[in-house]
Design a protein around this motif. Structure first.
Motif, PDB file in Angstrom:
ATOM      1  N   VAL A 152      29.417 -28.139  19.481  1.00 48.87           N
ATOM      2  CA  VAL A 152      28.695 -26.871  19.386  1.00 48.87           C
ATOM      3  C   VAL A 152      27.236 -27.053  19.785  1.00 48.87           C
ATOM      4  CG1 VAL A 152      27.970 -25.014  17.849  1.00 48.87           C
ATOM      5  CG2 VAL A 152      30.234 -26.047  17.578  1.00 48.87           C
ATOM      6  N   LEU A 153      26.788 -26.206  20.681  1.00 51.51           N
ATOM      7  CA  LEU A 153      25.389 -26.169  21.119  1.00 51.51           C
ATOM      8  C   LEU A 153      24.710 -24.972  20.471  1.00 51.51           C
ATOM      9  CD1 LEU A 153      23.012 -26.994  23.063  1.00 51.51           C
ATOM     10  CD2 LEU A 153      24.056 -25.420  24.717  1.00 51.51           C
ATOM     11  N   THR A 154      23.527 -25.189  19.895  1.00 52.77           N
ATOM     12  CA  THR A 154      22.799 -24.134  19.199  1.00 52.77           C
ATOM     13  C   THR A 154      21.407 -23.957  19.782  1.00 52.77           C
ATOM     14  OG1 THR A 154      23.971 -24.606  17.128  1.00 52.77           O
ATOM     15  CG2 THR A 154      21.933 -23.348  16.962  1.00 52.77           C
ATOM     16  N   HIS A 155      21.031 -22.717  20.037  1.00 55.17           N
ATOM     17  CA  HIS A 155      19.656 -22.350  20.369  1.00 55.17           C
ATOM     18  C   HIS A 155      19.150 -21.428  19.268  1.00 55.17           C
ATOM     19  CE1 HIS A 155      18.960 -23.411  24.815  1.00 55.17           C
ATOM     20  NE2 HIS A 155      20.074 -24.034  24.443  1.00 55.17           N
ATOM     21  N   ALA A 156      17.937 -21.656  18.799  1.00 57.58           N
ATOM     22  CA  ALA A 156      17.353 -20.828  17.746  1.00 57.58           C
ATOM     23  C   ALA A 156      15.936 -20.438  18.152  1.00 57.58           C
ATOM     24  CB  ALA A 156      17.332 -21.589  16.426  1.00 57.58           C
ATOM     25  N   VAL A 157      15.573 -19.180  17.881  1.00 57.91           N
ATOM     26  CA  VAL A 157      14.276 -18.672  18.317  1.00 57.91           C
ATOM     27  C   VAL A 157      13.670 -17.767  17.252  1.00 57.91           C
ATOM     28  CG1 VAL A 157      15.278 -16.665  19.489  1.00 57.91           C
ATOM     29  CG2 VAL A 157      13.033 -17.528  20.209  1.00 57.91           C
TER      30      VAL A 157
END
Length: 298
Positions: free
Chosen positions: A228-233
């Motif tokens: 799983v790849l996660t981007h958070a902003v």
């Protein structure tokens, strides 16, 4: 150190055992480039900075930024994403794993598959899985121990809501990342992932993408060949205040726990055998950065 980072693995050979296993993962502060940028600029930039699994990186970034703005994410090219997952998995299974086990890689078959486009890629994928991959995987499994042990081959689960809670400071840690119990478990899970991706490509299935957002905080997730790849902003006044990218490599090599577990109880007749086992265990965890090994004798 490359633009993606560098992993250093250190260990000592004490008698017949590996001890004092340590990992050092260094990552460049790429996400600092996103600070004070508008969302559209980030989405456009991400694939150029994260060239490995670039399509998944862009999809996760767009999902996170859309969620932070309270918008629906854009449609993606599902086939493009399934092919990317297949490419990374097949590279490992047809090229890297055979070499790690002292076998001949199926380079010609892989190159021929990679050259197929459009609808041809679907039939070529099925043919590759039923011929070259079947042959290579049987030979690899003969080299791996405990091949008959039970293995969890289910696909990793996306958990954007839980990740958002951590990102907003409402949870002490991000959701745990699955760690393979054995080297052969990692190998067989990868085989299962390739089969699922091949079937999904042929069926035109939607690619798994998840997002969660609240009050200018957003998380986007998708699958890659490694997990799983996660981007958070976090946005303020329409611009990026904080940004984080969390790949499976970051969790699996945050410490030496996952690597140590794969090598626990193993004995080695000499340093060359220990080094081979180290390389196979690292390959099972599959870092997305170059790595070096420092093996010392106690």
């Amino acid at each position: 150190m490359t633009s993606t980072g560098l992993l250093t693995v250190r260990a000592q050979l004490q008698g017949a055992h590996l001890a004092a296993i340590d990992v050092e993962l260094r990552r460049p502060a790429v996400t600092r480039l996103f600070i004070d940028q508008i969302p559209e600029a980030v989405v456009k930039t991400v694939p150029y900075l994260y060239t490995l699994c670039a399509h998944a990186q862009r999809a996760a970034a767009q999902a996170a930024l859309a969620a932070a703005q309270g918008e629906s994410r854009r449609p993606v090219d599902d086939a493009e994403l399934w092919i990317e997952v297949l490419h990374e998995n097949l590279w490992r299974l047809l090229l890297d794993w055979p070499l790690a086990l002292g076998l001949a890689p199926a380079k010609e078959a892989f190159v021929a598959w990679r050259g197929r486009q459009g609808s041809e890629c679907i039939s070529a994928t099925r043919h590759l899985l039923d011929t070259a991959l079947l042959d290579v995987s049987e030979k690899c499994l003969e080299k791996l121990v405990d091949r008959a042990a039970p293995v969890d081959c289910s696909s990793p689960l996306l958990n954007a809501e839980d990740w958002l809670a951590f990102w907003q400071g409402n949870a002490a840690s991000p959701p745990a990342v699955h760690r393979p119990a054995t080297v052969v478990a990692a190998y067989r899970a990868r085989l299962a992932e390739v089969e699922r991706a091949g079937q999904a490509l042929a069926a035109g299935a939607p690619f798994p993408i998840a997002a969660a957002g609240q009050a200018a905080w957003g998380v986007g997730q998708t699958l890659t060949a490694r997990g799983v790849l996660t981007h958070a902003v976090h946005l303020v006044d329409g611009r990026v205040l904080n940004y984080r990218v969390d790949a499976p490599t970051d969790a699996l090599f945050a410490d030496a726990g996952a690597l140590t577990a794969l090598l626990a109880g193993r004995t080695f007749a000499h340093a060359a055998e220990a080094r081979l086992a180290l390389d196979q265990a690292i390959l099972a965890l599959d870092p997305c950065v170059p790595y070096s090994v420092e093996l010392n004798h106690a």
